[in-house]
Design a protein around this motif. Structure first.
Motif, PDB file in Angstrom:
ATOM      1  N   ILE A 225       1.076  -1.316   0.582  1.00  0.00           N
ATOM      2  CA  ILE A 225       0.209   0.112  -0.082  1.00  0.00           C
ATOM      3  C   ILE A 225       0.839   1.453  -0.519  1.00  0.00           C
ATOM      4  N   CYS A 226       0.840   1.781  -0.995  1.00  0.00           N
ATOM      5  CA  CYS A 226       1.622   2.995  -1.249  1.00  0.00           C
ATOM      6  C   CYS A 226       0.803   4.679  -0.524  1.00  0.00           C
ATOM      7  N   LYS A 227       1.619   5.939  -0.346  1.00  0.00           N
ATOM      8  CA  LYS A 227       0.291   6.596  -0.414  1.00  0.00           C
ATOM      9  C   LYS A 227       0.746   7.929  -0.750  1.00  0.00           C
ATOM     10  N   ASN A 228      -0.250   8.707  -0.896  1.00  0.00           N
ATOM     11  CA  ASN A 228       0.011  10.065  -1.749  1.00  0.00           C
ATOM     12  C   ASN A 228       0.460  10.247  -3.251  1.00  0.00           C
ATOM     13  N   GLU A 229      -0.020   9.151  -3.736  1.00  0.00           N
ATOM     14  CA  GLU A 229      -0.545   8.892  -4.951  1.00  0.00           C
ATOM     15  C   GLU A 229       0.958   8.368  -5.666  1.00  0.00           C
ATOM     16  N   THR A 230       1.505   7.211  -4.891  1.00  0.00           N
ATOM     17  CA  THR A 230       2.466   6.638  -5.302  1.00  0.00           C
ATOM     18  C   THR A 230       1.880   5.519  -5.563  1.00  0.00           C
ATOM     19  N   VAL A 231       3.057   4.546  -6.468  1.00  0.00           N
ATOM     20  CA  VAL A 231       3.154   2.940  -6.808  1.00  0.00           C
ATOM     21  C   VAL A 231       3.692   2.043  -7.069  1.00  0.00           C
ATOM     22  N   PRO A 232       3.752   0.908  -6.183  1.00  0.00           N
ATOM     23  CA  PRO A 232       4.980   0.246  -6.049  1.00  0.00           C
ATOM     24  C   PRO A 232       5.713  -0.107  -7.117  1.00  0.00           C
ATOM     25  N   THR A 233       6.749  -0.160  -7.252  1.00  0.00           N
ATOM     26  CA  THR A 233       7.981  -0.985  -8.321  1.00  0.00           C
ATOM     27  C   THR A 233       8.815  -1.942  -7.268  1.00  0.00           C
ATOM     28  N   TYR A 234       8.647  -2.474  -8.613  1.00  0.00           N
ATOM     29  CA  TYR A 234       9.963  -3.364  -7.736  1.00  0.00           C
ATOM     30  C   TYR A 234      11.502  -3.762  -8.590  1.00  0.00           C
ATOM     31  N   THR A 235      12.223  -5.239  -8.601  1.00  0.00           N
ATOM     32  CA  THR A 235      12.805  -5.009  -9.348  1.00  0.00           C
ATOM     33  C   THR A 235      13.102  -7.041  -9.293  1.00  0.00           C
ATOM     34  N   SER A 236      13.424  -7.665 -10.479  1.00  0.00           N
ATOM     35  CA  SER A 236      13.745  -9.386 -10.476  1.00  0.00           C
ATOM     36  C   SER A 236      15.091  -9.635 -10.210  1.00  0.00           C
ATOM     37  N   SER A 237      15.429 -10.606  -9.138  1.00  0.00           N
ATOM     38  CA  SER A 237      16.143 -11.427  -9.201  1.00  0.00           C
ATOM     39  C   SER A 237      16.823 -11.926 -10.311  1.00  0.00           C
ATOM     40  N   ALA A 238      17.662 -12.750 -10.664  1.00  0.00           N
ATOM     41  CA  ALA A 238      17.867 -13.476 -11.430  1.00  0.00           C
ATOM     42  C   ALA A 238      16.894 -14.794 -12.128  1.00  0.00           C
ATOM     43  N   ALA A 239      16.263 -15.508 -10.802  1.00  0.00           N
ATOM     44  CA  ALA A 239      15.425 -16.124 -10.322  1.00  0.00           C
ATOM     45  C   ALA A 239      14.096 -15.964 -10.580  1.00  0.00           C
ATOM     46  N   ARG A 240      13.686 -14.358 -10.944  1.00  0.00           N
ATOM     47  CA  ARG A 240      12.702 -14.427 -11.883  1.00  0.00           C
ATOM     48  C   ARG A 240      11.582 -13.835 -10.404  1.00  0.00           C
ATOM     49  N   CYS A 241      12.254 -13.598  -9.412  1.00  0.00           N
ATOM     50  CA  CYS A 241      11.311 -13.478  -8.346  1.00  0.00           C
ATOM     51  C   CYS A 241      11.097 -12.118  -7.977  1.00  0.00           C
ATOM     52  N   LEU A 242      10.248 -11.860  -7.814  1.00  0.00           N
ATOM     53  CA  LEU A 242       9.717  -9.946  -7.900  1.00  0.00           C
ATOM     54  C   LEU A 242      10.492  -9.438  -6.057  1.00  0.00           C
ATOM     55  N   ILE A 243      10.756  -8.462  -6.116  1.00  0.00           N
ATOM     56  CA  ILE A 243      11.230  -7.470  -5.381  1.00  0.00           C
ATOM     57  C   ILE A 243      10.514  -6.240  -4.926  1.00  0.00           C
ATOM     58  N   PHE A 244      10.561  -5.848  -3.873  1.00  0.00           N
ATOM     59  CA  PHE A 244       9.527  -4.794  -4.041  1.00  0.00           C
ATOM     60  C   PHE A 244      10.717  -3.313  -4.163  1.00  0.00           C
ATOM     61  N   SER A 245      10.660  -2.557  -4.072  1.00  0.00           N
ATOM     62  CA  SER A 245      12.096  -1.949  -4.108  1.00  0.00           C
ATOM     63  C   SER A 245      11.534  -0.212  -4.318  1.00  0.00           C
ATOM     64  N   GLY A 246       9.797   0.061  -3.956  1.00  0.00           N
ATOM     65  CA  GLY A 246      10.038   1.229  -3.334  1.00  0.00           C
ATOM     66  C   GLY A 246       8.591   1.889  -4.106  1.00  0.00           C
ATOM     67  N   CYS A 247       8.025   2.907  -2.801  1.00  0.00           N
ATOM     68  CA  CYS A 247       6.902   3.951  -3.736  1.00  0.00           C
ATOM     69  C   CYS A 247       7.500   4.800  -4.122  1.00  0.00           C
ATOM     70  N   VAL A 248       7.300   5.018  -5.665  1.00  0.00           N
ATOM     71  CA  VAL A 248       7.413   6.053  -6.598  1.00  0.00           C
ATOM     72  C   VAL A 248       6.135   7.164  -7.433  1.00  0.00           C
ATOM     73  N   HIS A 249       6.608   8.105  -7.763  1.00  0.00           N
ATOM     74  CA  HIS A 249       4.958   8.924  -8.094  1.00  0.00           C
ATOM     75  C   HIS A 249       5.000   9.020  -9.559  1.00  0.00           C
ATOM     76  N   PRO A 250       3.924   8.214 -10.632  1.00  0.00           N
ATOM     77  CA  PRO A 250       4.042   8.276 -11.409  1.00  0.00           C
ATOM     78  C   PRO A 250       4.802   9.188 -13.114  1.00  0.00           C
ATOM     79  N   GLY A 251       5.335   8.996 -13.932  1.00  0.00           N
ATOM     80  CA  GLY A 251       5.884   9.977 -14.757  1.00  0.00           C
ATOM     81  C   GLY A 251       6.340   9.219 -16.232  1.00  0.00           C
ATOM     82  N   PRO A 252       5.985   9.781 -16.704  1.00  0.00           N
ATOM     83  CA  PRO A 252       6.668   9.867 -18.362  1.00  0.00           C
ATOM     84  C   PRO A 252       7.358   8.790 -18.842  1.00  0.00           C
ATOM     85  N   CYS A 253       6.474   7.758 -19.323  1.00  0.00           N
ATOM     86  CA  CYS A 253       7.516   6.585 -19.946  1.00  0.00           C
ATOM     87  C   CYS A 253       7.473   6.463 -21.170  1.00  0.00           C
ATOM     88  N   PRO A 254       8.515   5.648 -21.409  1.00  0.00           N
ATOM     89  CA  PRO A 254       8.889   5.702 -23.891  1.00  0.00           C
ATOM     90  C   PRO A 254       7.935   4.287 -24.037  1.00  0.00           C
TER      91      PRO A 254
END
Length: 288
Positions: A225-254
């Protein structure tokens, strides 16, 4: 006369107990492997015939030049971890299993591997059946940094190579660190390009990855649960396990979104800094 009658009843009762007991024992004895010494590796194809005694699997033992197939009526896992849809009705010999054939004509398997699809190429099992390997020592030993690979179903000594190249690396957006993890952690079996000099780079032609994948990750992520209009982000291990990496404000994407080749499905998860999707092309059978 009564004594003789009672004696006959007594003998008959003993006979019935012995017969019934023997019958019960015979029907409840669990199936045991024909070869209790070790497991073998087999390439398999599903029996698609329509008949009352059909529906099992045809097996080809790896490392054998014998083209005769072994028929088993069913495949049973030591632990039910791989979904049937991921191995049954797969293309012929796109699945390799490690297991033992039992005396009731089933195969009990401890590992299941499935072929990573190759672009414009299908495996010819007759050409590759004697050319399967797995990694047994990715870091060498105290005297060498070479990689040790072992031929499956063989008593031959391990081979030493300097490095292993994966021909699946040419698939755009496939996670290369995941492929390396699968090779180096013995989570795969593969065929190789044979070289006269085994101390050079060895190239994997066809790679079968172990299932399930990912193996050690939770099936469902813990909700964040992220606050202040932020969303969760993740990283992936070499074994393809997703790891939470923090809440951020969404921005422009390619705008670039990959198109995955046949046999692969697009997958993504949000990453820092803008919660943009990080795309991968993964084998479609992983989502079955």
């Amino acid at each position: 006369m009564k004594v003789i009658t009672y004696l006959i009843y007594f003998i008959a009762s003993i006979f019935l107990v012995v017969v019934v007991g023997a019958t019960t024992t015979a029907t409840t004895t669990p199936a045991t492997p024909k070869n209790s010494i070790s497991e073998s590796y087999f390439a398999i194809r599903t029996d698609v015939r329509k008949c009352s005694s059909c529906g099992g699997f045809f097996l080809r033992e790896i490392g054998s030049s014998n083209k005769t197939e072994i028929y088993v009526k069913s495949l049973n896992q030591v632990s039910e971890t791989v979904k049937e849809s991921q191995y049954k009705f797969a293309p012929n010999f796109n699945v390799v299993v490690k297991g033992q054939i039992t005396n009731d004509n089933t195969i009990v398997v401890s590992q299941i591997f499935r072929l990573l699809p190759k672009i414009n190429s299908t495996i010819n099992i007759d050409l590759e059946i004697d050319n399967f390997y797995t990694t047994i020592n990715p870091n060498g030993n105290e005297n060498t940094t070479t990689i040790e690979i072992k031929k499956l179903n063989s008593n031959k000594p391990s081979m030493k190579v300097k490095s292993i190249k994966n021909s699946n690396d040419d698939i755009f957006f496939i996670p290369t660190d995941w492929l390396s993890y699968k090779v180096n952690s013995a989570q795969s079996v593969y065929t190789i390009t044979k070289s006269k000099n085994s101390k050079t780079t060895t190239t994997i032609d066809y790679m079968f990855i172990s299932l399930p994948d990912p193996k050690f990750s939770p099936k469902v992520l813990i909700p964040v649960i992220c606050k202040n209009e932020t969303v969760p982000t993740y990283t992936s291990s070499a074994a393809r396990c997703l790891i939470f990496s923090g809440c951020v404000h969404p921005g422009p994407c390619p705008f670039m979104i990959p198109v995955c080749p046949d046999g692969y499905t697009k997958s993504s998860y949000p990453i820092k800094p803008n919660a943009c999707p990080h795309y991968s092309c993964l084998p479609s059978f992983l989502s079955q």
